[in-house]
Design a protein around this motif. Sequence first.
Motif: not given
Ligand code: PFF
Length: 462
Positions: A22, A25-26, A103, A225-226, A228, A233
């Motif tokens: 989680a 980069l988000g 990413y 996004f943040t 995941s 996932l």
């Molecule tokens: N959650 C990660 C972030 O905030 O950068 C991005 C991410 C990772 C999104 C894994 C989805 C995922 F399955």
Amino acid sequence: MEQQRGNWSSNFGFILAATGSAIGLGNLWKFPFITWDNGGGAFVLVYLVCIAAVGLPIMMAELLIGRKTQKSAIGALREAVGPLWGLVGGWGVLCGFILLSYYTVIAGWSLFYFTKTVTWSTGGFPSDLSMGELFGAQSGNGGLQLIISLLFSIATVSVVYFGVQKGIERIARIFLPVLFAILALMLVSALTMSGSGEALAFIFRPNFAELRPSGVLEALGHSFFTLSLGMGLMITYGSYMDRTQSIVKASAIIIVLDTVVALVATVIMFSVIFSVAGMADEIGGSTVGMLFISLPELFYTVVPFGRILGPLFYVLIALAALTSSMSLLEVVTSYVIDEHGLERHKATLMCGASVFVFTVLAALSFGSTPWLSTMEIFDGKIGWFSTADHFVSNWMLPTGGLAITLAAGWFMTRETTEGELLDGIQPGWFSYGAWRFFIRFVAPIAVAAIIIAVLFFNVDFS
Ligand code: PFF
């Protein structure tokens, strides 16, 4: 032949790994920027509501589907809901594939800025260097982009290669505490700066006049996004959990940690920015600008102990990115292992190499290859990188998320979801009825609103 599936060695190990996915980069690259762009406090408040009302129930839904079936995204949805639902899992795997491919490029930049800041910290910061030019030169240098993204891909593959316990969990156990320690150090330094009061007020004092309706949807989109979510996932990570672990408790901890890190990172960055006269007006209109153009120089001009904190900051970004990129690769790899019976080592190398082909396209789309840098499929999204990010954030994650809410709320039986969620917790601590209400009504309506906004009102989350 059925292979031995991996599993987490302990509840704590799982929580660290999922939190590592989680936090990424988000939190460090996207959240501070969208908070800035949306005027601060009111947006943050709305974001917190989205995380609690939509993110938390969907996180629990994904984990329960994974743990119930002990399968990765495609097989899990197929088994839990029905054969056609495998397509939703496939959508998620594709999403992980694309997301990982670009990413990696941003993660590669953190490696570049790490080496740069180490050189500046040891050899002195060059007085005549323009950060904008430096950024343009590095991102437009195709050879350099390929090298740094390849290095980062190798790191990601190396972790996943060793499996769930010996690779992913072990790295999360080592890196996450380091990440928290660096963040704490930076927070202490940032709070001593003159701009910290203004930064705290900007982030935590809501001013609803600043909030645009699109900001509400942006907060919602970012919560996927943040955390995941929306691409299976958490289904995959849930499939390595055992029944003694509580999904409810784990979800709450992951969400709180992710949110705290996003807020702390924002306090740090804004304290620095508000400490420099005129800096606030110079923050450009891009997520990339804040992290890689505005901040590097400030470590050498205003930040207390900046010579140490500068390189540490870019290590922090790289570590956060790695604990997320490894989870993305795991989604793709576990699909190949579960569905095609490939052995983990082979599957990891194959998936890592295939993703890297697309990383090359993203890495070369910042000026070094004209057609990749100028292509435009979605209005205003110029270049391969922006196109891919737009597609994932605006289309793939919300649609995947919607399907998962429907799967858990409407298609799975009450007995199944209730049984999974009540495992391992004291009665009274958690209201199953409330979860069911949120997953059946609140979350799907909210996510459908995102999709409608993207389709008909041109709202943009990338
Ligand atoms: N959650 C990660 C972030 O905030 O950068 C991005 C991410 C990772 C999104 C894994 C989805 C995922 F399955």
